[in-house]
Structures are given as structure tokens and as C-alpha cells.
Design an enzyme around this catalytic site. Structure first.
Site, PDB file in Angstrom:
ATOM      1  N   TYR A  68       0.833  -1.208   0.000  1.00 43.05           N
ATOM      2  CA  TYR A  68       0.000   0.000   0.000  1.00 43.05           C
ATOM      3  C   TYR A  68       0.863   1.252   0.000  1.00 43.05           C
ATOM      4  O   TYR A  68       2.086   1.189   0.165  1.00 43.05           O
ATOM      5  CB  TYR A  68      -0.958  -0.014   1.202  1.00 43.05           C
ATOM      6  CG  TYR A  68      -0.317   0.288   2.537  1.00 43.05           C
ATOM      7  CD1 TYR A  68       0.508  -0.634   3.174  1.00 43.05           C
ATOM      8  CD2 TYR A  68      -0.533   1.513   3.167  1.00 43.05           C
ATOM      9  CE1 TYR A  68       1.098  -0.350   4.398  1.00 43.05           C
ATOM     10  CE2 TYR A  68       0.046   1.808   4.392  1.00 43.05           C
ATOM     11  CZ  TYR A  68       0.858   0.873   5.001  1.00 43.05           C
ATOM     12  OH  TYR A  68       1.446   1.160   6.206  1.00 43.05           O
ATOM     13  N   ARG A 117       8.116   4.302  -4.660  1.00 43.21           N
ATOM     14  CA  ARG A 117       8.141   3.349  -3.535  1.00 43.21           C
ATOM     15  C   ARG A 117       7.089   2.264  -3.733  1.00 43.21           C
ATOM     16  O   ARG A 117       7.336   1.088  -3.416  1.00 43.21           O
ATOM     17  CB  ARG A 117       7.913   4.084  -2.204  1.00 43.21           C
ATOM     18  CG  ARG A 117       8.039   3.146  -0.997  1.00 43.21           C
ATOM     19  CD  ARG A 117       7.991   3.879   0.325  1.00 43.21           C
ATOM     20  NE  ARG A 117       6.698   4.511   0.560  1.00 43.21           N
ATOM     21  CZ  ARG A 117       6.401   5.240   1.631  1.00 43.21           C
ATOM     22  NH1 ARG A 117       7.326   5.423   2.574  1.00 43.21           N
ATOM     23  NH2 ARG A 117       5.214   5.783   1.764  1.00 43.21           N
ATOM     24  N   ARG A 155      -7.692 -20.617  -1.461  1.00 42.69           N
ATOM     25  CA  ARG A 155      -6.710 -20.382  -0.409  1.00 42.69           C
ATOM     26  C   ARG A 155      -5.594 -21.427  -0.427  1.00 42.69           C
ATOM     27  O   ARG A 155      -5.830 -22.606  -0.144  1.00 42.69           O
ATOM     28  CB  ARG A 155      -7.377 -20.380   0.967  1.00 42.69           C
ATOM     29  CG  ARG A 155      -6.392 -19.968   2.057  1.00 42.69           C
ATOM     30  CD  ARG A 155      -6.911 -20.151   3.465  1.00 42.69           C
ATOM     31  NE  ARG A 155      -5.895 -19.744   4.427  1.00 42.69           N
ATOM     32  CZ  ARG A 155      -4.839 -20.497   4.761  1.00 42.69           C
ATOM     33  NH1 ARG A 155      -4.685 -21.693   4.236  1.00 42.69           N
ATOM     34  NH2 ARG A 155      -3.944 -20.037   5.620  1.00 42.69           N
ATOM     35  N   HIS A 158      -0.975 -21.181  -0.014  1.00 44.77           N
ATOM     36  CA  HIS A 158       0.120 -20.223   0.148  1.00 44.77           C
ATOM     37  C   HIS A 158       0.850 -19.862  -1.152  1.00 44.77           C
ATOM     38  O   HIS A 158       1.180 -18.696  -1.361  1.00 44.77           O
ATOM     39  CB  HIS A 158       1.126 -20.734   1.183  1.00 44.77           C
ATOM     40  CG  HIS A 158       0.613 -20.679   2.591  1.00 44.77           C
ATOM     41  ND1 HIS A 158      -0.475 -21.398   3.008  1.00 44.77           N
ATOM     42  CD2 HIS A 158       1.037 -19.984   3.668  1.00 44.77           C
ATOM     43  CE1 HIS A 158      -0.704 -21.154   4.298  1.00 44.77           C
ATOM     44  NE2 HIS A 158       0.193 -20.289   4.720  1.00 44.77           N
ATOM     45  N   LYS A 178       6.384  -1.755   2.073  1.00 42.69           N
ATOM     46  CA  LYS A 178       5.176  -1.165   2.669  1.00 42.69           C
ATOM     47  C   LYS A 178       4.029  -2.151   2.472  1.00 42.69           C
ATOM     48  O   LYS A 178       3.166  -2.000   1.598  1.00 42.69           O
ATOM     49  CB  LYS A 178       4.885   0.214   2.057  1.00 42.69           C
ATOM     50  CG  LYS A 178       4.022   1.084   2.967  1.00 42.69           C
ATOM     51  CD  LYS A 178       4.090   2.532   2.572  1.00 42.69           C
ATOM     52  CE  LYS A 178       3.031   3.386   3.266  1.00 42.69           C
ATOM     53  NZ  LYS A 178       3.126   3.500   4.712  1.00 42.69           N
ATOM     54  N   GLU A 196      11.999   2.256  14.177  1.00 39.10           N
ATOM     55  CA  GLU A 196      11.024   3.282  13.802  1.00 39.10           C
ATOM     56  C   GLU A 196       9.824   3.201  14.730  1.00 39.10           C
ATOM     57  O   GLU A 196       9.815   2.420  15.689  1.00 39.10           O
ATOM     58  CB  GLU A 196      10.595   3.089  12.338  1.00 39.10           C
ATOM     59  CG  GLU A 196       9.964   1.733  12.074  1.00 39.10           C
ATOM     60  CD  GLU A 196       9.615   1.476  10.611  1.00 39.10           C
ATOM     61  OE1 GLU A 196       9.476   2.438   9.836  1.00 39.10           O
ATOM     62  OE2 GLU A 196       9.462   0.295  10.256  1.00 39.10           O
ATOM     63  N   LEU A 254      10.876   1.243   7.391  1.00 33.48           N
ATOM     64  CA  LEU A 254      10.351   1.768   6.132  1.00 33.48           C
ATOM     65  C   LEU A 254      11.104   3.050   5.777  1.00 33.48           C
ATOM     66  O   LEU A 254      11.331   3.898   6.639  1.00 33.48           O
ATOM     67  CB  LEU A 254       8.860   2.075   6.275  1.00 33.48           C
ATOM     68  CG  LEU A 254       8.213   2.561   4.982  1.00 33.48           C
ATOM     69  CD1 LEU A 254       8.039   1.408   4.006  1.00 33.48           C
ATOM     70  CD2 LEU A 254       6.875   3.225   5.260  1.00 33.48           C
TER      71      LEU A 254
HETATM   72  C1  PLP Z   1       6.124   1.798   9.700  1.00 35.26           C
HETATM   73  C2  PLP Z   1       6.199   3.159   9.114  1.00 35.26           C
HETATM   74  N1  PLP Z   1       7.375   3.805   9.123  1.00 35.26           N
HETATM   75  C3  PLP Z   1       7.496   5.054   8.609  1.00 35.26           C
HETATM   76  C4  PLP Z   1       6.411   5.718   8.055  1.00 35.26           C
HETATM   77  C5  PLP Z   1       6.568   7.096   7.471  1.00 35.26           C
HETATM   78  O1  PLP Z   1       6.552   7.033   6.071  1.00 35.26           O
HETATM   79  P1  PLP Z   1       6.026   8.255   5.178  1.00 35.26           P
HETATM   80  O2  PLP Z   1       6.891   9.436   5.493  1.00 35.26           O
HETATM   81  O3  PLP Z   1       6.200   7.781   3.794  1.00 35.26           O
HETATM   82  O4  PLP Z   1       4.590   8.468   5.573  1.00 35.26           O
HETATM   83  C6  PLP Z   1       5.172   5.077   8.018  1.00 35.26           C
HETATM   84  C7  PLP Z   1       4.002   5.766   7.430  1.00 35.26           C
HETATM   85  O5  PLP Z   1       2.882   5.489   7.732  1.00 35.26           O
HETATM   86  C8  PLP Z   1       5.059   3.768   8.543  1.00 35.26           C
HETATM   87  O6  PLP Z   1       3.886   3.104   8.510  1.00 35.26           O
END
Ligand code: PLP
Length: 288
Positions: free
Chosen positions: A34, A53, A101, A103, A148, A180, A204
């Protein structure tokens, strides 16, 4: 009932009418990726970076890009244009599609493409004036946090643990080093230097990471990316978090203890102001 129009597999329809079969692999396995893209004054902000991304996330889980660059551009433009709010955030999701369903990747599933846009409200003044609180947690997620992915159970549980501890967001550590937040990147400032973690599989690569690097360069603020030990957060002058919907927020409490002198700091103020200007700067916003 909502007045939102969403995009689902080539059609625009009211949110309440959008339906996905229960055998969609997004529902069954969380097998999808996403994006969340902020829109200011009707224009997607840093859209080229978000689209790139999305392409990396799709490639990482081996889903062929279902729309291509021009198709994504048109989708976002159309969806934003169908809503009245100047500031919006577009949510885009692609799953591997519907299949019995099992895997292994299905041989012939068509990816499900869903997108919706919602009103984007600026962060509440109280959050900017008082700052937010973080709760430290071990990072118990998988080792591909750079994708993501819609498989967000680890993030969901971490965020809820932070809320249960009375905090706004969590800050996670793997082997004693910062990764993070559950839905944000974390910034540690000391002696005038803004530091974030290196790009890699453990966090991320937020679109605000590159943005904050550019804003620091323009503001003459020293910026560095390196591994950050959890002890450094306790000694920080300022902590900040960033995300598409929260912009850059000051953090004034870490595990119930004040950060720096316990009020939002000057680096946050400068970066927040620079961020507001960036929203209408074509070079930074990614408008050609
Ligand atoms: C796990 C995670 N890290 C970092 C971020 C920040 O990313 P962005 O600046 O692209 O929103 C997000 C955004 O929702 C996130 O879900």
C-alpha cells in the site's frame, strides 16, 4: 454512509458499495502492499517518490505493476478531483488478487487495485505546541520492514501497546538500536544534528526521510543517517516523528520522562515551518 468515491479494479464507486471477495489474498494472507500520499491544495505531494516506492514494494513481493506510471498518475488525479477537500490523503492498496486459499502464488490471479481519498486535517495545534509521547518497545516485526506491506499485525500490536501505556506512538528497538515507530519514522537531535536510521530492511524508508534531508540542507541544519543506540534517545535535545499524515511532530515525553527540556525544540520549529513552505514549492513537492 460516506460521500467518498473510491476506485476498485477500474471503477469509481461510492465507498459503501465497494466489495472485495473474501478469497482476496489481501483478506486471507495480508498479501499486498500500500501507499499513503498527502495532497495539498489538490496536488499530490512528492507523488513521484510515492509512486516509485509503490513500484519497489510491488517488485519486492513479485506483483507485476498493474497500472504503470501513467495509470497511477491518472488514478490519483481523478480520485483527488472527485473530492472537495483541498488537502486529502490518498490510500492505495494492491493485493495479489482472488484465488483458492493456498500459500503459493496463484498462477492466474489478477491483482486487486483499491484506492480511496480522505480529508487530510493538519496536525492538531495541541500536538505541535505540547508535543507527543513515545513508549519504547522491542521491535518484534519481520525483517522486511522496508516493504510497505498490508501485513501490519506487528505494527498494529505495537501501536496498541503504546496507546495502552498512555503514549501517542511507540518507538521500537531491535538489538538495542532504533528502528522506527508503528506508523512513523523517528528522529533524534543532539547538539544541532538531526539523525535518522540508515536505509535498510529494518525500517520503512519514509517519503519524509528524503524530504527532511532536503529541508535540513536548505535550512543549514546538520543531518546524518546512522545506527542509533537506544541510550541516545534518553540524551537527545529533541526527538521528532514523521509520517505522511502527521508531518513532523515534536516528541516531548519518552517513557514518561521529559525529552530535553520537555517542550518542543527549535529544530522542530524550523523543520515544521520549512515543511509548511515545502507544501507549495514545486521543486520539493515534485510538480513538474
Ligand atoms: C512503519 C512506518 N514507518 C514510517 C512511516 C513514514 O513514512 P512516510 O513518510 O512515507 O509516511 C510510516 C508511514 O505510515 C510507517 O507506517
Amino acid at each position: 454512509m460516506s460521500e467518498q468515491t473510491v476506485y476498485l479494479d477500474g471503477q469509481y464507486l461510492p465507498l459503501a458499495e465497494a466489495r472485495v471477495p473474501v478469497l482476496d489474498r489481501g483478506f486471507i494472507f495480508g498479501d499486498g502492499v500500500y501507499e499513503v500520499v498527502p495532497v495539498y491544495a489538490g496536488r499530490a505531494f512528492r507523488w513521484p517518490q510515492h509512486r516509485a516506492r509503490l513500484g519497489r514494494s510491488l517488485a519486492a513481493i513479485r506483483i507485476a505493476d498493474p497500472l504503470g506510471a501513467a495509470g497511477w498518475d491518472a488514478l490519483v488525479r481523478e480520485l483527488v478531483g472527485r473530492h472537495p477537500w483541498p488537502d486529502q490523503f490518498v490510500y492505495i492498496q494492491v493485493t495479489r488478487g482472488v484465488a483458492p486459499r493456498a500459500h503459493p502464488f496463484p498462477a492466474d490471479a489478477t491483482p486487486t487495485v483499491f484506492a480511496m481519498s480522505s480529508e487530510l486535517k493538519a496536525p492538531a495545534a495541541a500536538l505541535l505546541e505540547k508535543g507527543v509521547s513515545l513508549a519504547s518497545l522491542p521491535d518484534e516485526r519481520w525483517l522486511h520492514c522496508d516493504i510497505k506491506s498490508t501485513s501490519l499485525l506487528g505494527n498494529v500490536l505495537a501501536r496498541q501497546a503504546a496507546i495502552d501505556a498512555g503514549a501517542h506512538e511507540c518507538v521500537m528497538f531491535r538489538d538495542g538500536f532504533l528502528t522506527e515507530g508503528a506508523a512513523s519514522n523517528v528522529w533524534v537531535a543532539r547538539d544541532g544534528v538531526v539523525r535518522g536510521v540508515p536505509a535498510g530492511p529494518l525500517a520503512l524508508e519514509g517519503i519524509r526521510v528524503g524530504l527532511i534531508e532536503s529541508l535540513c540542507a536548505a535550512e543549514g541544519i546538520a543531518f546524518e543517517r546512522r545506527r542509533i543506540h537506544r541510550d541516545e534517545l534518553g540524551r537527545a535535545d529533541e526527538l521528532m516523528i514523521s509520517s505522511a499524515t502527521q508531518e513532523i511532530l515534536p516528541v516531548t515525553l519518552l517513557d514518561g520522562k521529559p525529552v530535553g527540556n520537555g517542550i518542543p525544540g527549535p529544530l522542530h520549529r524550523r523543520l515544521h515551518q520549512a515543511y509548511q513552505r515545502a507544501k507549495s514549492d514545486p521543486a520539493i513537492a515534485g510538480w513538474s
